[in-house]
Write a protein that holds these residues in place. Structure first.
Motif, mmCIF file in Angstrom:
data_model
loop_
_atom_site.group_PDB
_atom_site.id
_atom_site.type_symbol
_atom_site.label_atom_id
_atom_site.label_comp_id
_atom_site.label_asym_id
_atom_site.label_seq_id
_atom_site.Cartn_x
_atom_site.Cartn_y
_atom_site.Cartn_z
ATOM 1 N N ASN A 125 28.386 -3.347 62.908
ATOM 2 C CA ASN A 125 28.787 -3.468 64.303
ATOM 3 C C ASN A 125 28.387 -2.212 65.068
ATOM 4 O OD1 ASN A 125 30.132 -4.802 66.441
ATOM 5 N ND2 ASN A 125 31.924 -3.540 66.094
ATOM 6 N N CYS A 126 27.993 -2.363 66.317
ATOM 7 C CA CYS A 126 27.467 -1.239 67.095
ATOM 8 C C CYS A 126 28.441 -0.068 67.131
ATOM 9 C CB CYS A 126 27.110 -1.678 68.505
ATOM 10 S SG CYS A 126 28.280 -2.782 69.261
ATOM 11 N N GLN A 153 33.767 0.723 75.504
ATOM 12 C CA GLN A 153 32.552 -0.008 75.182
ATOM 13 C C GLN A 153 31.887 -0.662 76.381
ATOM 14 O OE1 GLN A 153 34.390 -1.022 70.801
ATOM 15 N NE2 GLN A 153 32.629 -2.248 71.391
ATOM 16 N N GLY A 157 27.691 -4.900 75.331
ATOM 17 C CA GLY A 157 28.100 -5.318 73.984
ATOM 18 C C GLY A 157 28.422 -6.791 73.898
ATOM 19 N N GLU A 203 37.284 -6.774 66.593
ATOM 20 C CA GLU A 203 36.402 -5.611 66.792
ATOM 21 C C GLU A 203 37.023 -4.384 66.130
ATOM 22 O OE1 GLU A 203 33.507 -5.689 68.120
ATOM 23 O OE2 GLU A 203 33.001 -3.696 68.822
ATOM 24 N N ARG A 228 37.006 -2.414 76.446
ATOM 25 C CA ARG A 228 35.825 -2.733 77.255
ATOM 26 C C ARG A 228 35.948 -2.043 78.599
ATOM 27 N NH1 ARG A 228 31.748 -4.567 74.911
ATOM 28 N NH2 ARG A 228 32.607 -6.549 74.248
ATOM 29 N N HIS A 235 28.096 2.762 74.304
ATOM 30 C CA HIS A 235 29.501 2.878 73.895
ATOM 31 C C HIS A 235 29.891 4.349 73.744
ATOM 32 C CE1 HIS A 235 29.452 -1.345 73.403
ATOM 33 N NE2 HIS A 235 29.426 -1.463 72.090
HETATM 34 C C1 2RA Z 1 30.880 -5.576 71.533
HETATM 35 N N1 2RA Z 1 30.617 -4.525 69.363
HETATM 36 O O1 2RA Z 1 30.701 -4.457 72.015
HETATM 37 C C2 2RA Z 1 30.742 -5.807 70.037
HETATM 38 C C3 2RA Z 1 29.598 -6.723 69.709
HETATM 39 N N2 2RA Z 1 28.355 -6.206 70.146
HETATM 40 O O2 2RA Z 1 31.163 -6.591 72.215
#
Ligand code: 2RA
Length: 330
Positions: A125-126, A153, A157, A203, A228, A235
């Protein structure tokens, strides 16, 4: 090398094509692959246009490697079929990451686990990738006991939908494009992916579980809160790390500066620290705000930023493919 990019028309897939070109990956033949609804569309690579083909057609061509970023369902169904045909798969979805028979790889950290027998390799995962790039050299020197991470993030993403929702909100465009349960502009949503029984999101549990698997040490305690935010470039993560052993800050900073894939940006007197605006479209993991946690011994605070579409997805998958090629494993 014959290369298939599965999910070539998506946000990450397009970035994969860009990075393959930028890094001059030895592509002799390129096969953009997507679901039936995208077959026939065109993508550009090295100034040439390529028609998107379907998944079974891609298997029949038998590329040397297939880099997937097409979602978990597609990877679950099709990665084994590609592998059975002798095609090495590097998969950016979460489908295979915690499968005990599959390797989960960040080349700077654990590329040495890879063998010719690995036909499906999982890309982490990123938000996990940028974390372990910074943690790995410190774990080696000081032995990590516990990690507390809070993320900030980028909307990228969640793919095009997330970007469109932010853009529409900012431009006051009425739209039913909704990537999130709430407005994202001028907001912060502590909700990435679905909520689980234990109150964490998927996540957050990805960061908890993937970190230990990549670092090869289940004794490391990890807890995460993933958020988010209305940002595009990458991120950001606020990370608190407790070590078994004490450290000297200047030495620790130098260890990070010398580590592969890391750029230290840590000069707060001159307002120098990592920011997504500066990390955008770069492959490095940027680390700064290094300071002792004065509330307990042997503990560090740091700030980590990286472009989630690049090192967090496209570039890491391609670096895995580069390693496989260099070592003659494909
Ligand atoms: C996100 N890491 O940032 C998750 C999936 N790319 O939504």
């Amino acid at each position: 090398m014959k290369v298939a990019v599965v999910g070539a028309t998506g946000l990450v897939g397009s970035k994969m094509l860009q990075v393959l070109e930028e890094r001059n990956f030895p592509v002799t033949e390129l096969y953009p692959v997507a679901s039936e609804k995208s077959v026939g569309k065109e993508v550009e690579f090295k100034g040439k246009k390529y028609k998107v083909i379907g998944l079974q057609d891609a298997i029949d061509i038998k590329p040397d490697v297939a880099i997937f970023s097409a979602g978990g369902a597609t990877s679950t169904e099709w990665a084994p079929r590609f592998a059975e045909a002798g095609i090495t798969v590097v998969d950016n979805s979460s489908a295979w990451r915690m499968d005990p028979t599959k390797k989960l790889v960040v080349p700077e950290v654990n590329a040495d686990v890879l063998t010719a027998e690995d036909k499906i390799i999982a890309n982490p995962n990123c938000s996990t990738i940028q974390l372990v790039v910074a943690l790995a050299p410190l774990h080696k020197k000081y032995t990590i006991k516990r990690v507390v991470v809070s993320t900030y993030q980028s909307v990228t993403g969640s793919g095009k939908k997330g970007v469109d929702q932010l853009t529409n909100e900012r431009n006051k465009v009425e739209s039913d494009v909704k990537a999130y349960a709430h407005p994202i502009d001028m907001n912060a949503l502590p909700h990435i992916d679905v909520f689980l029984e234990n109150g964490y999101t998927k996540e957050e549990m990805k960061m908890v579980k993937e970190t230990c698997k990549i670092m090869g040490d289940d004794s490391i305690k990890v807890t995460a809160t993933t958020v988010r935010v209305p940002v595009m470039g990458g991120h950001s993560e606020s990370v608190n790390v407790e070590f078994e052993n004490d450290f000297e800050l200047d030495e620790l900073r130098q260890i990070l500066a010398d580590a592969p894939g890391i750029v230290v940006e840590d000069d707060v007197q001159n307002n120098v620290y990592p920011m997504p605006l500066n990390a955008h479209d770069k492959d490095d993991t940027f680390v700064g705000r290094l300071r002792r946690d004065e509330s307990q011994p042997n503990t560090l605070n740091m700030w980590i930023v990286s472009d989630n579409l690049r090192k967090g997805a496209a570039t890491n998958t391609i670096q895995i493919a580069e390693y496989l090629a260099e070592k003659g494993l494909i």
